[in-house]
Design a protein around this motif. Structure first.
Motif, PDB file in Angstrom:
ATOM      1  N   THR A  14       0.814  -1.225   0.000  1.00  0.00           N
ATOM      2  CA  THR A  14       0.000   0.000   0.000  1.00  0.00           C
ATOM      3  C   THR A  14       0.838   1.262   0.000  1.00  0.00           C
ATOM      4  O   THR A  14       0.285   2.364  -0.138  1.00  0.00           O
ATOM      5  CB  THR A  14      -0.929   0.040   1.230  1.00  0.00           C
ATOM      6  OG1 THR A  14      -0.147   0.244   2.425  1.00  0.00           O
ATOM      7  CG2 THR A  14      -1.737  -1.233   1.363  1.00  0.00           C
ATOM      8  N   GLU A  47      -5.911  -3.433  -1.464  1.00  0.00           N
ATOM      9  CA  GLU A  47      -4.937  -2.965  -2.459  1.00  0.00           C
ATOM     10  C   GLU A  47      -4.723  -4.011  -3.541  1.00  0.00           C
ATOM     11  O   GLU A  47      -4.627  -3.679  -4.733  1.00  0.00           O
ATOM     12  CB  GLU A  47      -3.616  -2.614  -1.782  1.00  0.00           C
ATOM     13  CG  GLU A  47      -2.577  -2.010  -2.711  1.00  0.00           C
ATOM     14  CD  GLU A  47      -2.980  -0.668  -3.311  1.00  0.00           C
ATOM     15  OE1 GLU A  47      -2.270  -0.212  -4.221  1.00  0.00           O
ATOM     16  OE2 GLU A  47      -3.998  -0.077  -2.874  1.00  0.00           O
ATOM     17  N   ARG A  86       3.666  -3.623  -6.780  1.00  0.00           N
ATOM     18  CA  ARG A  86       2.299  -3.745  -7.300  1.00  0.00           C
ATOM     19  C   ARG A  86       2.288  -4.382  -8.697  1.00  0.00           C
ATOM     20  O   ARG A  86       1.314  -5.052  -9.058  1.00  0.00           O
ATOM     21  CB  ARG A  86       1.618  -2.379  -7.298  1.00  0.00           C
ATOM     22  CG  ARG A  86       1.243  -1.917  -5.894  1.00  0.00           C
ATOM     23  CD  ARG A  86       0.402  -0.656  -5.900  1.00  0.00           C
ATOM     24  NE  ARG A  86       1.206   0.536  -6.127  1.00  0.00           N
ATOM     25  CZ  ARG A  86       1.836   1.222  -5.176  1.00  0.00           C
ATOM     26  NH1 ARG A  86       1.760   0.822  -3.910  1.00  0.00           N
ATOM     27  NH2 ARG A  86       2.529   2.298  -5.459  1.00  0.00           N
TER      28      ARG A  86
END
Length: 265
Positions: free
Chosen positions: A178, A227, A186
């Motif tokens: 996050t 997320e 990510r």
């Protein structure tokens, strides 16, 4: 339903608030947590926590950062892993970030844990930091694929993730995913198969946004799931379901203890 696949709720900051921490989990629909061992001296705290709470599981292992602690051999790890609440071996692995010099003792410890996991049939919880090449090499040499396991608090590249997945390991994401600075991580989240994902807090550390900088706890793991859902274009419910199923598929003793007979080891 969410599961925190890696936390340290036996650590003083959280143990002092044990009832509150468990109540917060329930309020946030975090149904289970795996309390992870970092050394043998403190392992009785881990098993005691799991004995007190039916939705808390335990592991057995010595973290690579801990020097001058009890160094169990393979036979001892196998013997102690028979404790009825122990569902995994670890956390174990290599960490070249905090410690320098001759770290052959880390590598020997890691090998012993892999051998014990293979012998007792429990999955490994692997810690790697600034040591990915050696970590993967030892995993291959020691046939870690025979035990399977998870790369916890993953922060490495997609190539490292794929190499671990090829050995039957899952990839667990913490609150780091996050953080604003974690765009490369990510991209890993986006690329790996959903059936290889787990979520964790590593609490009391690494609290996710919006709690960053505060004491972390298992109740915050839905923020990690949110997320992952955002990055992958999934619903929160889908991430909750797949990571829960993945957890019980990997930690088959936890599935048995939780009464999930349909989950295959």
């Amino acid at each position: 339903m969410f599961i925190d696949s890696h936390c340290h709720i036996d650590f003083p900051d959280l143990a002092a608030r044990e009832d509150e921490v468990l109540a917060n989990m329930a309020r946030q629909q975090v149904t289970h947590a795996l309390c992870v061992s970092v050394n043998i001296e403190q392992w009785p705290r881990v098993t005691a926590m799991a004995e007190r709470h039916g939705n808390v599981f335990a592991s057995l292992g010595v973290h690579p950062d801990y020097e001058n602690v009890t160094e169990p051999d393979v036979a001892q790890l196998v013997e102690w892993s028979a404790h009825r609440r122990v569902v995994a071996i670890g956390e174990t692995g290599l960490d070249y970030y905090r410690l320098t010099g001759d770290l052959e003792w880390q590598r020997k410890r890691f090998r012993n844990h892999i051998r014990a996991a293979r012998e007792c049939g429990k999955p490994l919880i692997v810690h790697t930091r600034s040591s990915a090449a050696d970590t993967l090499a030892i995993m291959r040499e020691e046939r870690a694929h025979e035990a399977g396991g998870v790369m916890h608090c993953f922060t490495e590249t997609l190539e490292v993730a794929q190499a671990a997945i090829d050995m039957g390991f899952m990839i667990s994401f913490s609150g780091i995913v996050t953080f604003k600075s974690a765009q490369a991580l990510r991209e890993v989240v986006k690329a790996i198969p959903a059936e290889s994902m787990l979520i964790e807090t590593d609490s009391p550390y690494l609290a996710p946004v919006p709690y960053r900088g505060k004491t972390n706890e298992p109740a915050h793991v839905p923020h990690v799931a949110a997320e992952l859902a955002r990055v992958r274009g999934m619903t929160l419910e889908q991430v909750a379901r797949v990571t829960t199923d993945n957890f019980f598929r990997l930690f088959h003793d936890a599935a048995r203890l939780a009464g999930r007979p349909g989950v295959m080891a």
